[in-house]
Design an enzyme around this catalytic site. Structure first.
Site, short mmCIF file in Angstrom:
data_model
loop_
_atom_site.label_atom_id
_atom_site.label_comp_id
_atom_site.label_asym_id
_atom_site.label_seq_id
_atom_site.Cartn_x
_atom_site.Cartn_y
_atom_site.Cartn_z
N SER A 38 0.71 -1.07 -0.09
CA SER A 38 0.11 0.00 -0.08
C SER A 38 0.85 1.21 -0.06
O SER A 38 1.80 1.38 -0.75
CB SER A 38 -1.03 0.05 1.29
OG SER A 38 -2.11 0.89 0.84
N ASP A 152 -6.07 -3.66 -2.43
CA ASP A 152 -4.85 -3.41 -1.21
C ASP A 152 -4.16 -4.57 -0.73
O ASP A 152 -5.04 -5.45 -0.35
CB ASP A 152 -5.37 -2.44 -0.28
CG ASP A 152 -4.39 -1.94 0.79
OD1 ASP A 152 -3.43 -2.24 0.65
OD2 ASP A 152 -4.81 -0.59 1.19
#
Length: 307
Positions: A38, A152
């Protein structure tokens, strides 16, 4: 000995990674390989490309209103924001075009939306890798890559220690941005966490410029506790999930050094607080400087020079 750096997920809190990296280098730690998830992938790719200074300068220049514009808040299929300007900026100014052209070996992780499997990026074009790794569920739309929809990486591997080892690291330093969201700490600092989530709701409410604002902002009913907005619920749930997944993954594959900045007062989207967050990351390293120096056999005079 090959040293790896695993940079964890955490949205805006990830600017702390900049301070962590700078502080590690100042005490004499030479990072050989990098893995990121991320925002850790966003910062890690810049670092592995030799562009961390440029990223830091840009991040420090951001105002709250600039962040609104960069995120592109609005209703769209798959997410509340596009974030495309953020990723285009990264591609143009902060990152090598491909993994092979980076100065240090680098890996980014994402999650297959339908199988739940960890997806590893370590070769070829890097832009999809960064966007997929950063695709926070409900905030950013999933990224289609080679016939798969990706979100993610924090859903399955928030701090990718294992990927540093896959890159050949003998010694891994990990940065966990979710330490303040462990169950025992959430209970202790419940008010601070509630305020952090309310700031995220307010941020989205402002960014929406009044468009469907009631969906995003807390419900201001008189004489009642304020009900959280959609984004506050989403971000709080993700933080609890991420903290638990992180704890489980780190227990199964512990790093040699674990750095945990204190970030409970920072909202999910407060990207305009970069300087403060980087300083927080530097302090987190300074607290462990002697331990790091001892384990890596760094000379004491080098350590003292940077105190």
């Amino acid at each position: 000995m090959k040293i790896g750096l695993a940079l964890g997920a955490g949205a805006a809190r990830g600017w702390a990674h900049i301070g962590v990296i700078k502080a590690l280098e100042e005490i004499g730690v030479k990072i050989d390989v990098v893995a990121g998830c991320s925002i850790g992938a966003y910062v890690g790719a810049a670092y592995a490309s030799g562009k961390l200074t440029e990223l830091e300068t840009w991040a420090n220049s951001l105002t709250e209103w600039q962040v609104f514009g960069l995120l592109g808040i609005g209703f769209r299929r798959g997410g509340l924001a596009s974030g495309q300007k953020v990723f285009d900026k990264h591609k143009a100014d902060f990152c090598a075009p491909s993994f092979e052209q980076m100065q240090k070996p680098f890996t980014a992780v994402a999650t297959d939306l339908y199988s739940g499997k960890e997806v590893v990026f370590n070769k070829g074009d890097i832009n999809d890798a960064i966007q997929a790794s950063c695709a926070i569920p409900a905030l950013f739309a999933p990224i289609e890559h080679e016939g798969r929809w990706l979100i993610d990486g924090a859903v399955v591997n928030p701090v990718p220690v294992n990927q540093c080892r896959q890159l050949g690291a003998d010694f891994v330093i990990a940065v966990n941005l979710s330490a303040d969201f462990r169950p025992q700490l959430i209970e202790k600092f419940e008010d601070e966490h509630r305020e952090s989530q309310q700031k995220t709701d307010e941020f989205i409410g402002k960014a929406s410029k009044g468009f469907m604002k009631q969906w995003f902002s807390p419900d201001p009913k008189p004489n009642k506790k304020t009900a959280p907005g959609i984004v506050g619920v989403m971000s709080s749930a993700l933080e609890i999930l991420q903290a638990r997944v992180t704890r489980s993954r780190l227990a199964g594959d512990p790093p040699d050094i674990l750095i945990e900045p204190q970030l409970r007062d920072v909202g999910l989207l407060e990207f305009h607080r970069a300087k403060e967050l980087a300083e927080n990351g530097e302090r987190a390293v300074q607290r462990l400087a002697e331990q790091i120096a001892y384990q890596l056999n760094i000379r004491k005079d080098t350590l003292m020079k940077n105190e």
